[in-house]
Design a protein around this motif. Structure first.
Motif, PDB file in Angstrom:
ATOM      1  N   ASN A   1     -12.800  43.471 -14.567  1.00 21.15           N
ATOM      2  CA  ASN A   1     -11.435  42.940 -14.466  1.00 21.15           C
ATOM      3  C   ASN A   1     -10.432  43.879 -15.133  1.00 21.15           C
ATOM      4  OD1 ASN A   1     -12.273  40.697 -13.089  1.00 21.15           O
ATOM      5  ND2 ASN A   1     -12.618  39.517 -14.964  1.00 21.15           N
ATOM      6  N   LEU A   2     -10.833  44.418 -16.292  1.00 18.30           N
ATOM      7  CA  LEU A   2      -9.940  45.353 -16.982  1.00 18.30           C
ATOM      8  C   LEU A   2      -9.756  46.628 -16.157  1.00 18.30           C
ATOM      9  CD1 LEU A   2      -8.333  46.002 -19.608  1.00 18.30           C
ATOM     10  CD2 LEU A   2     -10.407  47.096 -20.477  1.00 18.30           C
ATOM     11  N   ALA A   3     -10.860  47.113 -15.590  1.00 15.66           N
ATOM     12  CA  ALA A   3     -10.787  48.341 -14.774  1.00 15.66           C
ATOM     13  C   ALA A   3      -9.823  48.135 -13.604  1.00 15.66           C
ATOM     14  CB  ALA A   3     -12.170  48.721 -14.268  1.00 15.66           C
ATOM     15  N   LEU A   4      -9.875  46.948 -12.992  1.00 15.80           N
ATOM     16  CA  LEU A   4      -8.994  46.682 -11.841  1.00 15.80           C
ATOM     17  C   LEU A   4      -7.553  46.473 -12.303  1.00 15.80           C
ATOM     18  CD1 LEU A   4     -11.311  44.384  -9.674  1.00 15.80           C
ATOM     19  CD2 LEU A   4     -10.774  46.804  -9.304  1.00 15.80           C
ATOM     20  N   GLU A   5      -7.395  45.753 -13.403  1.00 20.62           N
ATOM     21  CA  GLU A   5      -6.042  45.485 -13.909  1.00 20.62           C
ATOM     22  C   GLU A   5      -5.331  46.795 -14.279  1.00 20.62           C
ATOM     23  OE1 GLU A   5      -5.835  42.416 -16.828  1.00 20.62           O
ATOM     24  OE2 GLU A   5      -3.649  42.617 -17.006  1.00 20.62           O
ATOM     25  N   LEU A   6      -6.094  47.713 -14.898  1.00 16.13           N
ATOM     26  CA  LEU A   6      -5.484  48.994 -15.301  1.00 16.13           C
ATOM     27  C   LEU A   6      -5.433  49.983 -14.136  1.00 16.13           C
ATOM     28  CD1 LEU A   6      -7.239  49.595 -18.768  1.00 16.13           C
ATOM     29  CD2 LEU A   6      -4.832  49.060 -18.391  1.00 16.13           C
TER      30      LEU A   6
ATOM     31  N   GLN B   1      -3.904  46.465 -24.204  1.00 18.55           N
ATOM     32  CA  GLN B   1      -2.825  47.365 -24.645  1.00 18.55           C
ATOM     33  C   GLN B   1      -3.356  48.728 -25.111  1.00 18.55           C
ATOM     34  OE1 GLN B   1       0.255  47.021 -23.949  1.00 18.55           O
ATOM     35  NE2 GLN B   1      -0.075  44.947 -23.173  1.00 18.55           N
ATOM     36  N   LEU B   2      -4.488  48.718 -25.851  1.00 16.85           N
ATOM     37  CA  LEU B   2      -5.066  49.994 -26.260  1.00 16.85           C
ATOM     38  C   LEU B   2      -5.542  50.762 -25.025  1.00 16.85           C
ATOM     39  CD1 LEU B   2      -5.977  52.060 -28.339  1.00 16.85           C
ATOM     40  CD2 LEU B   2      -8.114  50.760 -28.649  1.00 16.85           C
ATOM     41  N   GLY B   3      -6.135  50.037 -24.081  1.00 15.12           N
ATOM     42  CA  GLY B   3      -6.581  50.664 -22.839  1.00 15.12           C
ATOM     43  C   GLY B   3      -5.433  51.370 -22.131  1.00 15.12           C
ATOM     44  N   LYS B   4      -4.281  50.705 -22.089  1.00  8.90           N
ATOM     45  CA  LYS B   4      -3.108  51.301 -21.417  1.00  8.90           C
ATOM     46  C   LYS B   4      -2.695  52.607 -22.075  1.00  8.90           C
ATOM     47  CE  LYS B   4      -0.842  47.411 -19.242  1.00  8.90           C
ATOM     48  NZ  LYS B   4       0.194  46.394 -19.298  1.00  8.90           N
ATOM     49  N   LYS B   5      -2.710  52.607 -23.420  1.00  8.81           N
ATOM     50  CA  LYS B   5      -2.294  53.819 -24.147  1.00  8.81           C
ATOM     51  C   LYS B   5      -3.271  54.963 -23.888  1.00  8.81           C
ATOM     52  CE  LYS B   5      -0.042  51.376 -27.930  1.00  8.81           C
ATOM     53  NZ  LYS B   5      -0.359  50.783 -29.214  1.00  8.81           N
ATOM     54  N   LEU B   6      -4.577  54.642 -23.934  1.00 10.50           N
ATOM     55  CA  LEU B   6      -5.582  55.684 -23.750  1.00 10.50           C
ATOM     56  C   LEU B   6      -5.544  56.201 -22.307  1.00 10.50           C
ATOM     57  CD1 LEU B   6      -8.520  54.040 -25.772  1.00 10.50           C
ATOM     58  CD2 LEU B   6      -6.931  55.806 -26.552  1.00 10.50           C
ATOM     59  N   GLN B   7      -5.334  55.272 -21.383  1.00  8.21           N
ATOM     60  CA  GLN B   7      -5.264  55.664 -19.968  1.00  8.21           C
ATOM     61  C   GLN B   7      -4.075  56.588 -19.716  1.00  8.21           C
ATOM     62  OE1 GLN B   7      -4.277  52.506 -17.234  1.00  8.21           O
ATOM     63  NE2 GLN B   7      -5.388  53.511 -15.567  1.00  8.21           N
ATOM     64  N   SER B   8      -2.958  56.254 -20.351  1.00  8.97           N
ATOM     65  CA  SER B   8      -1.763  57.050 -20.126  1.00  8.97           C
ATOM     66  C   SER B   8      -1.980  58.495 -20.617  1.00  8.97           C
ATOM     67  CB  SER B   8      -0.597  56.343 -20.828  1.00  8.97           C
ATOM     68  OG  SER B   8       0.387  57.228 -21.177  1.00  8.97           O
ATOM     69  N   LEU B   9      -2.645  58.634 -21.765  1.00 11.33           N
ATOM     70  CA  LEU B   9      -2.974  59.982 -22.262  1.00 11.33           C
ATOM     71  C   LEU B   9      -3.861  60.731 -21.260  1.00 11.33           C
ATOM     72  CD1 LEU B   9      -4.107  59.837 -26.000  1.00 11.33           C
ATOM     73  CD2 LEU B   9      -2.361  61.288 -24.989  1.00 11.33           C
ATOM     74  N   CYS B  10      -4.855  60.021 -20.745  1.00 19.23           N
ATOM     75  CA  CYS B  10      -5.768  60.640 -19.769  1.00 19.23           C
ATOM     76  C   CYS B  10      -4.995  61.070 -18.526  1.00 19.23           C
ATOM     77  CB  CYS B  10      -6.886  59.670 -19.383  1.00 19.23           C
ATOM     78  SG  CYS B  10      -8.119  59.472 -20.668  1.00 19.23           S
ATOM     79  N   ASN B  11      -4.140  60.172 -18.032  1.00 23.16           N
ATOM     80  CA  ASN B  11      -3.379  60.482 -16.817  1.00 23.16           C
ATOM     81  C   ASN B  11      -2.497  61.716 -16.997  1.00 23.16           C
ATOM     82  OD1 ASN B  11      -4.544  58.312 -15.605  1.00 23.16           O
ATOM     83  ND2 ASN B  11      -2.716  57.002 -15.636  1.00 23.16           N
TER      84      ASN B  11
ATOM     85  N   PRO C   1      -7.380  55.472 -32.601  1.00 25.18           N
ATOM     86  CA  PRO C   1      -8.050  55.923 -31.387  1.00 25.18           C
ATOM     87  C   PRO C   1      -7.163  56.768 -30.461  1.00 25.18           C
ATOM     88  CG  PRO C   1      -8.253  53.538 -31.623  1.00 25.18           C
ATOM     89  CD  PRO C   1      -7.464  54.014 -32.792  1.00 25.18           C
ATOM     90  N   VAL C   2      -5.864  56.478 -30.468  1.00 20.26           N
ATOM     91  CA  VAL C   2      -4.964  57.253 -29.602  1.00 20.26           C
ATOM     92  C   VAL C   2      -4.907  58.702 -30.101  1.00 20.26           C
ATOM     93  CG1 VAL C   2      -2.594  57.455 -28.730  1.00 20.26           C
ATOM     94  CG2 VAL C   2      -3.605  55.200 -29.050  1.00 20.26           C
TER      95      VAL C   2
END
Ligand code: 3NM
Length: 214
Positions: free
Chosen positions: A75-80, A52-62, A20-21
């Motif tokens: 909860n995930l949206a707030l945590e990330l 963890q996958l969310g973090k990787k995908l978010q970092s690419l987006c950022n 996915p990344v």
């Protein structure tokens, strides 16, 4: 908001043919304008793996200035500290969620005029209207509404940004834009192809053409 909705790529690990990344990275290169992390369905990651996958995908987006939206999981949206959250009609009280997430982007799925009116009232930033066409990706969809549903919403003074979703691909996206959508949201037309970069690049070209030739 409207410019971000043009080519809104939605995906989770179960939708992808490869990592996915890699898929997201190629889709960004191809020209997607917003991304939703939708880790759902049989075999979907949970807990720490999902995070963890969310973090990787978010970092690419950022890194690429692409808004990163989380599907359903507040909860995930707030945590990330995601840029926003997208929720369906079954996912709880929209006004409460709006208060809870503050100024983050709030997207709501709406299937008809009453749901769209309610979403506007409760503070959604955009609505996702679907399914535009038959889709195999989500099993519990409503009946196909078609682009005409978007036309009806516009005729009834729903002015909020709208994205069409469900079965949209290169061949059938134009009627969705012509009906009054600000963009298209899609999963398989990018995630299940071997060449996500080319897919995204062809899609954004067709979308831009559809706006010019409206
Ligand atoms: N929501 P694809 S249809 C996530 O109608 C989703 O609200 C829908 O996947 C709705 O682009 C859908 O592969 C699936 O058809 C979209």
């Amino acid at each position: 908001m409207k410019k971000h909705l043009k080519l809104y790529f939605v995906m989770g690990s179960v939708n992808c043919l490869k990592n996915p990344v890699e898929v997201l990275s190629e889709a960004i290169d191809g020209g997607i304008t917003m991304f939703q992390y939708r880790e759902k369905g049989k075999g979907a990651l949970e807990g720490e793996d999902k995070l963890q996958l969310g973090k990787k995908l978010q970092s690419l987006c950022n890194q690429n200035n692409i808004p990163f939206i989380v599907n359903d999981d507040i909860n995930l949206a707030l945590e990330l500290d995601a840029d926003g959250i997208h929720i369906g009609q079954e996912d709880g009280d929209v006004s409460k969620i709006r208060k809870f997430i503050g100024r983050k982007i709030l997207g709501v799925s709406a299937h008809d005029l009453s749901e769209a009116t309610e979403a506007v009232k409760t503070g959604a930033n955009y609505i996702g209207v679907g399914p535009m066409y038959e889709t195999k990706t989500k099993l519990d969809t409503n009946e196909v509404a078609g682009p005409d549903m978007i036309r009806q919403l516009r005729q009834n003074n729903i002015e909020i940004p709208i994205v069409g979703i469900g079965g949209i691909n290169q061949q059938n996206l134009k009627p969705v834009i012509n009906a009054g959508a600000d963009g298209v949201a899609l999963i398989s037309a990018i995630s299940s192809l071997k060449q996500p970069r080319e897919a995204a690049s062809n899609l954004i070209e067709s979308i831009n053409d559809s706006f010019v030739n409206e």
